[in-house]
Design a protein around this motif. Structure first.
Motif: not given
Length: 271
Positions: A145-162, A172-178
């Motif tokens: 239930e670490d929601w902030h970490k979860l949100a960051r991990l989700e953004a990283a794998i989806w927005d940046f790609g594996p 700037e894109f990285v900051s916006t994605a998070y």
């Protein structure tokens, strides 16, 4: 700030452009909110009435823990604004909702655009080793239930790609994605239950009769790339477009490219 009261929720929405113009309904990704469309709004609103909203569990929409239909919410907003038909543009989860809407209510959809989306009921595909490992991290954050970490991990794998590293991308894109996913953390304890389309859209997309544009970022997840190929091959009046040097949010990462493709397609199809 405009809100629409629907059963069990208050939907936050925004409109741009003149009501007399052809309507566009924009539905955001599950790792974002309606702000993800900001880069395209000015250009789209020049010749369209642009409608966007935060779905339940995201952005500035609030919801009770009730069963609900994303399709019904979208239609309620169109009805509230007096829009009989709209071209529906959805990204990721938003594109799945858009496909469901086109299948269930074809009379309300004039055109369909998806970005990094698949139809509801699309069969599970085998993850790559890299994707599997990253989702294990996401599962651990969820269990803790670490929601902030979860949100960051989700953004990283989806927005940046594996297959790409954060440090190699535009800061700037990285900051916006998070930031686009961070604001959704406040909804972590909400438990609305989405009512799925039955039967799902997977076997029904062959019945979509409106102009359809299927797009994806070349660095998106393997399952999304598979869904892209399926939709391009199966939807009768579909054209496809792969956005280079982008992953799950090409309209945020490559806004000028997405804007050009959307405007050209809308014009070519008189939408």
């Amino acid at each position: 700030m405009p809100h629409l009261d629907v059963p069990g929720a208050r939907l936050y929405y925004e409109t741009d452009g003149h009501v007399s113009k052809p309507a566009l309904l924009l539905i955001h990704a599950g790792i974002a909110n309606l702000r993800m469309w900001d880069p395209q709004i000015s250009a789209l609103a020049a010749e369209h009435y642009v409608i966007r909203f935060d779905t339940r569990g995201f952005g500035q929409t609030s919801t009770d823990d009730v069963a609900f239909s994303n399709r019904a919410d979208a239609l309620a907003l169109l009805d509230h604004l007096g829009v009989a038909r709209a071209t529906v543009i959805g990204c990721s989860r938003g594109g799945t909702i858009a496909i469901d809407l086109a299948v269930e209510h074809p009379d309300r959809v004039a055109g369909l655009v998806t970005i990094g989306s698949g139809p509801s009921g699309f069969p599970d595909t085998e993850l790559t080793e890299v994707e599997d490992a990253r989702f294990d991290e996401i599962d651990q954050a969820f269990a803790a239930e670490d929601w902030h970490k979860l949100a960051r991990l989700e953004a990283a794998i989806w927005d940046f790609g594996p297959l790409r590293r954060e440090e190699d991308l535009d800061p700037e894109f990285v900051s916006t994605a998070y930031a686009l996913n961070r604001v959704n953390v406040v909804h972590a304890e909400e438990k609305p239950v989405s009512i799925p389309l039955e039967p799902p859209a997977y076997d029904r997309v062959v019945d979509i009769e409106v102009p359809t544009l299927i797009t994806v970022g070349e660095y998106d997840m393997s399952e999304v790339l598979a869904a892209y190929e399926y939709l391009v091959a199966t939807v009768p009046d579909a054209s496809g477009c792969i956005f280079r040097d982008a992953a799950h949010l090409p309209n945020v990462e490559r806004p000028a490219d997405v804007e050009r493709v959307l405007l050209t397609w809308l014009t070519d199809n008189s939408l």
